[in-house]
Design an enzyme around this catalytic site. Structure first.
Site, PDB file in Angstrom:
ATOM      1  N   ASP A  91       1.026  -1.263  -0.039  1.00 25.77           N
ATOM      2  CA  ASP A  91       0.116   0.113  -0.018  1.00 25.77           C
ATOM      3  C   ASP A  91       0.928   1.238  -0.051  1.00 25.77           C
ATOM      4  OD1 ASP A  91      -2.595  -1.236   0.165  1.00 25.77           O
ATOM      5  OD2 ASP A  91      -1.836  -1.963   1.858  1.00 25.77           O
ATOM      6  N   GLY A 103      -4.111  -3.481   3.346  1.00 28.35           N
ATOM      7  CA  GLY A 103      -5.168  -2.852   2.841  1.00 28.35           C
ATOM      8  C   GLY A 103      -6.161  -4.142   2.508  1.00 28.35           C
ATOM      9  N   GLU A 110       0.635 -12.456   5.265  1.00 26.72           N
ATOM     10  CA  GLU A 110       1.875 -11.640   4.320  1.00 26.72           C
ATOM     11  C   GLU A 110       3.153 -11.733   5.095  1.00 26.72           C
ATOM     12  OE1 GLU A 110      -1.007  -9.170   1.179  1.00 26.72           O
ATOM     13  OE2 GLU A 110      -0.467  -8.263   3.243  1.00 26.72           O
TER      14      GLU A 110
END
Length: 251
Positions: A91, A103, A110
């Site tokens: 982002d 986001g 992740e």
């Protein structure tokens, strides 16, 4: 002929450049978000065309579903073990290749996948390149249990860092609370600017109800910034971001 659907040319250029780094036999982490989804499509197209043998771990259920629908082999991270490379979006990307991610609400997975990789490659369009992190709201995944206590502690931590006059808002999906793949909620910190990202990351990590926050510091080795004309700029951590290369391209 390519079967990849029409996409934003900058995001598509970055995705193609990242997928070009993939070698047969690799173990890959696949990121989450709009740019990462394009990358998954491009990757699947290349695997089909070249017969590549890959083992892939997804950072979200959404990415896993997309990848499997396109014929990619998805396994759990524990099944695969250590990864050769993770390709993901961001982002925000700052001059030191520090990131804000989350986001898409997947920053916990992740970050785990990126930490389990020899190399993290980030793909983005020029609008994601910033001089200082913080304009994009910082996502913080928190437990549902003791939610308001956790929000209070976050506000106190922000105040201690001189960031106390900013909104700490619960993320919604439509009319409902956003629930992550792990069953947690998300608070978005609307800070406008983060002068000391390491200090903020440390302060948030010390709060019991915080599961993970979206600052990815020192994890990205290479950022590939696609441009609207279909070219890319590749930025290594040691080199940082050359603003002149992206002049006039940020949105």
């Amino acid at each position: 002929m390519s079967t990849t659907p029409a996409h934003d040319p900058a995001k598509l250029a970055a995705a193609r450049a990242a997928v070009a780094l993939v070698q047969d036999g690799m173990k890959l982490g696949l990121g989450t978000g709009s740019t990462a989804s394009i990358m998954v499509e491009v990757l699947a197209e290349r695997v089909k065309a070249e017969g590549l043998s890959l083992r892939c771990a997804a950072t979200s259920k959404a990415t896993a579903d997309l990848a499997e629908s396109l014929g990619l082999r998805i396994e759990s991270l524990d099944q695969i073990g250590w990864l050769d490379m993770t390709i993901d979006g961001a982002d925000e990307v700052d001059p030191d290749l520090h990131l804000i991610k989350g986001g898409g609400g997947a920053h916990l997975r992740e970050k785990i996948v990126a930490a389990a990789s020899d190399r993290m490659v980030v793909i983005a369009d020029p609008g994601k390149v910033v001089d200082q992190l913080g304009q994009f709201p910082l996502p913080v995944e928190v437990l549902q249990f003791g939610f308001e206590t956790t929000r209070t502690l976050i506000r106190r931590a922000l105040s201690d860092l001189g960031l106390g006059d900013h909104d700490v808002l619960q993320r919604l999906k439509g009319d409902d609370y956003w629930v992550t793949d792990e069953g947690n909620w998300i608070l978005d910190l609307h800070l406008q600017a983060i002068p000391d990202a390491p200090a903020l990351a440390h302060a948030l990590a010390a709060i019991p109800g915080v599961v993970e926050q979206g600052l990815f510091l020192g994890m990205c080795e290479l950022a590939i910034i696609g441009k609207p004309d279909g070219t890319v700029v590749e930025l290594n951590r040691s080199e940082g971001i050359d603003a002149d290369l992206l002049a006039g391209e940020r949105t």
